[in-house]
Design a protein around this motif. Sequence first.
Motif, PDB file in Angstrom:
ATOM      1  N   CYS A  70      15.129  34.956   4.666  1.00 26.17           N
ATOM      2  CA  CYS A  70      14.855  33.875   5.604  1.00 26.17           C
ATOM      3  C   CYS A  70      16.194  33.503   6.242  1.00 26.17           C
ATOM      4  CB  CYS A  70      14.194  32.673   4.934  1.00 26.17           C
ATOM      5  SG  CYS A  70      15.093  31.898   3.577  1.00 26.17           S
ATOM      6  N   TRP A  75      12.056  34.846   9.639  1.00 27.50           N
ATOM      7  CA  TRP A  75      11.959  35.817   8.545  1.00 27.50           C
ATOM      8  C   TRP A  75      12.390  37.179   9.084  1.00 27.50           C
ATOM      9  CZ3 TRP A  75      11.235  34.655   3.532  1.00 27.50           C
ATOM     10  CH2 TRP A  75      10.669  33.410   3.217  1.00 27.50           C
ATOM     11  N   ILE A 128       3.583  32.495   9.968  1.00 28.19           N
ATOM     12  CA  ILE A 128       4.702  31.683   9.496  1.00 28.19           C
ATOM     13  C   ILE A 128       4.326  30.224   9.712  1.00 28.19           C
ATOM     14  CG2 ILE A 128       7.139  31.111   9.783  1.00 28.19           C
ATOM     15  CD1 ILE A 128       7.618  33.961  10.787  1.00 28.19           C
ATOM     16  N   LEU A 161       6.073  32.379   4.725  1.00 29.53           N
ATOM     17  CA  LEU A 161       5.631  33.631   5.343  1.00 29.53           C
ATOM     18  C   LEU A 161       4.404  34.139   4.612  1.00 29.53           C
ATOM     19  CD1 LEU A 161       6.070  36.266   7.083  1.00 29.53           C
ATOM     20  CD2 LEU A 161       7.425  37.122   5.137  1.00 29.53           C
ATOM     21  N   TYR A 182       5.982  36.096  16.935  1.00 30.25           N
ATOM     22  CA  TYR A 182       5.999  37.157  15.938  1.00 30.25           C
ATOM     23  C   TYR A 182       6.353  38.502  16.569  1.00 30.25           C
ATOM     24  CZ  TYR A 182       3.197  33.697  13.361  1.00 30.25           C
ATOM     25  OH  TYR A 182       2.743  32.551  12.751  1.00 30.25           O
ATOM     26  N   TYR A 194      13.174  40.649   1.707  1.00 27.32           N
ATOM     27  CA  TYR A 194      12.789  39.690   2.741  1.00 27.32           C
ATOM     28  C   TYR A 194      13.834  38.569   2.771  1.00 27.32           C
ATOM     29  CZ  TYR A 194       8.339  42.004   3.414  1.00 27.32           C
ATOM     30  OH  TYR A 194       7.372  42.940   3.730  1.00 27.32           O
ATOM     31  N   THR A 235       5.307  29.178  17.095  1.00 27.23           N
ATOM     32  CA  THR A 235       5.729  30.435  16.463  1.00 27.23           C
ATOM     33  C   THR A 235       5.832  31.578  17.468  1.00 27.23           C
ATOM     34  OG1 THR A 235       3.413  30.952  15.982  1.00 27.23           O
ATOM     35  CG2 THR A 235       4.687  29.878  14.225  1.00 27.23           C
ATOM     36  N   VAL A 287       0.787  38.695  10.309  1.00 28.93           N
ATOM     37  CA  VAL A 287       1.808  37.754   9.873  1.00 28.93           C
ATOM     38  C   VAL A 287       1.503  36.335  10.318  1.00 28.93           C
ATOM     39  CG1 VAL A 287       3.240  38.212  11.892  1.00 28.93           C
ATOM     40  CG2 VAL A 287       4.289  37.327   9.814  1.00 28.93           C
TER      41      VAL A 287
END
Lengths: 110, 118
Positions: B95, B36, B69, B80, B59, B93, B57, B67
Motif C-alpha cells: 500500500c 495499492w 478499494i 483492497l 483502477y 502487495y 476510485t 478489484v
Amino acid sequence: QSALTQPPSASGSPGQSVTISCAGTASDIGDYKYVSWYQQHPGKAPKLLIYDVSRRPSGVPGRFSGSKSGNTAALTVSGLQAEDEADYYCSSFAGNNNFVFGGGTKLTVL
Amino acid sequence: QVQLQESGPGLVKPPETLSLTCTVSGGSISNYYWSWIRQPPGKGLEWIGYIYYSGSTNYNPSLKGRVTISVDTSKNHFSLKLSSVTAADTAVYFCARFDGYNPSFDSWGQGILVTVSS
C-alpha cells in the motif's frame, strides 16, 4: 496500457555515472510530465527518488537526477556508491487517471 | 512521518477473494489519495488502483471488474479486495500514499506476500 520498457540490468564502478532509460509511448511519457523513479533494495519497499521527471524529494541525494526526451525518460546516478546497488523502477501517468510502471533495472556497482 | 502497514491473510485459495487492509499512522488519511501496488515474485511493479479519502476510485483496466478499494476514515485505513484469484495473483502487495499534486507514490508500506494456492 503496456508496461514501460527498461533495460534489465546496468552497471558501473564506484565514482562513475550510470544512466537507466525508460521507454514509453506518446500516450504516457510522451504526453505528460509525470514521470517518477523508485529505488528498491532486496526485500524492501520501493523508495521515491524522482517525481515530475526531474524533481527530488527532500532527503534524496543530488547524485540522482532525472530527464525526459520525447517518449523516453532517464535516471542518471552520478558518483556511484556501493549502496546504490538496487533495483530501479520508472513510472508514468498514462491518461484516464491510470499509471504504469517499468519492468525494473538491476543496477550493479562493480 | 506517515507510516503504512499492510495486514491480511498470507494464503488465499483460488477462486476466492483476496482481502487486505492498510493502516495509516503518523498522519490523517484525509486529503490524500491512497493506492495499492503489487509485485509478483522476481518481477516488476504493477499499479492496482487508488482511492481518494472521499471514496472516489480508479483502477488498473487490466484488473477492472475484480478489484475494489474502499476507505474507512474513522479507522484511518483503506482496503483492497481482489476477487476470483488465480496463481497469477501471487505477489507482494504494497500500500502507498499517492501525491495527487505531483503524481507519484511518496510513502510505502513494507509489503505483504500473498500466495494463491489450493
